[in-house]
Scaffold this active site. Structure first.
Site, PDB file in Angstrom:
ATOM      1  N   HIS A  29       9.466   6.396   9.553  1.00 55.13           N
ATOM      2  CA  HIS A  29      10.143   6.522   8.263  1.00 55.13           C
ATOM      3  C   HIS A  29      11.647   6.665   8.447  1.00 55.13           C
ATOM      4  O   HIS A  29      12.114   7.016   9.533  1.00 55.13           O
ATOM      5  CB  HIS A  29       9.586   7.728   7.496  1.00 55.13           C
ATOM      6  CG  HIS A  29       8.256   7.465   6.866  1.00 55.13           C
ATOM      7  ND1 HIS A  29       7.672   8.306   5.959  1.00 55.13           N
ATOM      8  CD2 HIS A  29       7.388   6.434   7.008  1.00 55.13           C
ATOM      9  CE1 HIS A  29       6.504   7.803   5.558  1.00 55.13           C
ATOM     10  NE2 HIS A  29       6.307   6.682   6.191  1.00 55.13           N
TER      11      HIS A  29
ATOM     12  N   ARG B 200       0.840  -1.200   0.000  1.00 53.41           N
ATOM     13  CA  ARG B 200       0.000   0.000   0.000  1.00 53.41           C
ATOM     14  C   ARG B 200       0.881   1.259   0.000  1.00 53.41           C
ATOM     15  O   ARG B 200       1.028   1.931  -1.004  1.00 53.41           O
ATOM     16  CB  ARG B 200      -0.938  -0.016   1.229  1.00 53.41           C
ATOM     17  CG  ARG B 200      -2.077   0.993   1.173  1.00 53.41           C
ATOM     18  CD  ARG B 200      -1.700   2.399   1.544  1.00 53.41           C
ATOM     19  NE  ARG B 200      -1.172   2.511   2.904  1.00 53.41           N
ATOM     20  CZ  ARG B 200      -0.630   3.611   3.393  1.00 53.41           C
ATOM     21  NH1 ARG B 200      -0.552   4.697   2.643  1.00 53.41           N
ATOM     22  NH2 ARG B 200      -0.128   3.641   4.609  1.00 53.41           N
ATOM     23  N   ASP B 201       1.513   1.524   1.130  1.00 49.06           N
ATOM     24  CA  ASP B 201       2.303   2.752   1.291  1.00 49.06           C
ATOM     25  C   ASP B 201       3.414   2.811   0.245  1.00 49.06           C
ATOM     26  O   ASP B 201       3.711   3.874  -0.316  1.00 49.06           O
ATOM     27  CB  ASP B 201       2.891   2.753   2.715  1.00 49.06           C
ATOM     28  CG  ASP B 201       3.426   4.108   3.140  1.00 49.06           C
ATOM     29  OD1 ASP B 201       3.656   4.965   2.285  1.00 49.06           O
ATOM     30  OD2 ASP B 201       3.635   4.295   4.356  1.00 49.06           O
TER      31      ASP B 201
ATOM     32  N   HIS C 289       4.476   3.814  13.043  1.00 48.94           N
ATOM     33  CA  HIS C 289       4.708   3.869  11.592  1.00 48.94           C
ATOM     34  C   HIS C 289       5.811   4.896  11.381  1.00 48.94           C
ATOM     35  O   HIS C 289       5.559   6.099  11.371  1.00 48.94           O
ATOM     36  CB  HIS C 289       3.405   4.264  10.877  1.00 48.94           C
ATOM     37  CG  HIS C 289       3.535   4.323   9.389  1.00 48.94           C
ATOM     38  ND1 HIS C 289       2.988   3.365   8.552  1.00 48.94           N
ATOM     39  CD2 HIS C 289       4.162   5.209   8.571  1.00 48.94           C
ATOM     40  CE1 HIS C 289       3.265   3.675   7.295  1.00 48.94           C
ATOM     41  NE2 HIS C 289       3.967   4.794   7.276  1.00 48.94           N
TER      42      HIS C 289
ATOM     43  N   CYS D 166       7.171   8.629   0.690  1.00 49.58           N
ATOM     44  CA  CYS D 166       7.564   9.938   0.176  1.00 49.58           C
ATOM     45  C   CYS D 166       8.959  10.370   0.615  1.00 49.58           C
ATOM     46  O   CYS D 166       9.113  11.321   1.380  1.00 49.58           O
ATOM     47  CB  CYS D 166       6.578  11.035   0.614  1.00 49.58           C
ATOM     48  SG  CYS D 166       4.888  10.671   0.252  1.00 49.58           S
TER      49      CYS D 166
ATOM     50  N   ASN E   1       9.835   4.593   3.975  1.00 51.00           N
ATOM     51  CA  ASN E   1       9.445   3.756   5.101  1.00 51.00           C
ATOM     52  C   ASN E   1      10.638   2.985   5.654  1.00 51.00           C
ATOM     53  O   ASN E   1      11.599   2.706   4.944  1.00 51.00           O
ATOM     54  CB  ASN E   1       8.386   2.749   4.645  1.00 51.00           C
ATOM     55  CG  ASN E   1       7.040   3.403   4.448  1.00 51.00           C
ATOM     56  OD1 ASN E   1       6.434   3.872   5.403  1.00 51.00           O
ATOM     57  ND2 ASN E   1       6.579   3.474   3.211  1.00 51.00           N
TER      58      ASN E   1
HETATM   59 ZN    ZN Z   1       4.787   5.458   5.524  1.00 49.48          ZN
END
Ligand code: ZN
Length: 314
Positions: free
Chosen positions: A212, A16-17, A210, A243, A252
């Site tokens: 990064h 997904r991400d 979550h 991103c 991530n």
């Molecule tokens: Zn993320």
């Protein structure tokens, strides 16, 4: 297979991400193979896509098909991200086990990203909870507090506002609320402080970290979260997505590196690193030419590495 209970849960968000941040579209058949390999490696929770208009994110247009395929793997929690009630209806229809709803902690990010105030987003969450209760009461709902550690638009995000918003999400019916470092601005001291405050405010409903790796602090931040009791970590195979702002930096946290860190510390993740490396080949095959990241796969496993995970070698 696994007879031991893992010490923590790695929630794989790459499909997904990761895929939604890459311009190239991974063919549906390649998504199937990659997800099958992730399951074979021992991942027990996978966010397989998002339910958003295909015109907005064509990479996610096949999410319902991907959900249906992934549901064949018993014992694996299949998640999808939904930004609104309409997306939630489609996700529930497809049969997901868990929904993630992103709620921006930053007022500026919320308006820019979903054109809603934070209060309006909590109302949307409440509407999703009502829908879930009516048609699929067994499905879990996690609110993911994006930009919880800082925002590229407004800079600092007051910690009291993050905690206030998390409490609103729980009051609206979310089963858990986690914290996301959407912009890669967190540091370990901040991660410890904010997760401690979150647990003090919402107790066991404190959800996933979550984090990064935009500025290289992804693993340090995960370890800080672990030390204050977080046991669910979102990460992405090959570090795709999230991103990344700095060229050459992954977005991530890299699943391979995260599993290596925890396993090397003697913690059982339930994930087999060699099988995870095999899944990485399928990720790369489905996205030819795209950069993927990870120090552990580059360096290889240390000589004499014997993972304690019970699935190893079986
Ligand atoms: Zn993320």
């Amino acid at each position: 297979m696994a007879t031991e209970i893992p010490d923590l849960l790695i929630s794989e968000v790459g499909p997904r991400d990761g895929l939604q941040s890459i311009k190239a579209i991974m063919p549906t058949a390649d998504k199937f193979k990659w997800i099958d390999a992730l399951v074979a490696a021992g991942l027990r929770e996978i966010e397989v896509g998002s339910f958003v208009p295909a015109s907005h994110l064509p990479q996610m247009a096949d999410t319902a098909l991907v959900v249906r395929h992934a549901l064949q793997h018993r014992g694996v929690t299949i998640m999808a991200l939904v930004p609104n009630r309409r997306g939630a209806a489609a996700a529930l229809e497809a049969g997901v086990h868990k929904l993630t709803i992103p709620v921006s902690a930053s007022a500026a990010h919320s308006l820019a990203n979903v054109r809603k105030t934070r209060e309006q987003m909590v109302e949307e969450l409440y509407a999703i909870v009502q829908l879930r209760d009516a048609i699929a009461p067994g499905v879990k709902i996690e609110a993911g507090m994006s930009t919880a550690f800082g925002c590229t638009l407004q800079g600092a995000v007051p910690e009291d506002e993050v905690i206030w918003l998390a409490q609103q999400c729980i009051a609206a019916g979310a089963d858990e609320t986690g914290l996301s470092d959407t912009t890669g601005m967190a540091n370990p001291a901040q991660v410890r402080r904010l997760f401690n405050k979150l647990r003090a405010a919402i107790g066991v409903k404190c959800g996933a970290a979550h984090l990064h790796n935009t500025r290289g602090l992804g693993l340090a931040n995960c370890l800080a979260a672990y030390e204050v009791g977080v046991r669910t970590f979102d990460s992405s195979q090959g570090g795709i997505g999230g991103c990344p702002y700095a060229p050459g930096a992954s977005g991530n946290v890299v699943t391979e590196d995260l599993v290596f860190m925890f396993e090397a510390m003697g913690l059982n993740t339930g994930v087999d690193l060699e099988k995870l490396f095999a899944a990485r080949l399928l990720l790369q095959a489905g996205l030819p030419g795209e950069p993927i990241y990870g120090m552990t796969p580059e360096a290889g496993l240390p000589k004499g590495w014997l993972q304690r995970s019970p699935s190893h070698g079986s």
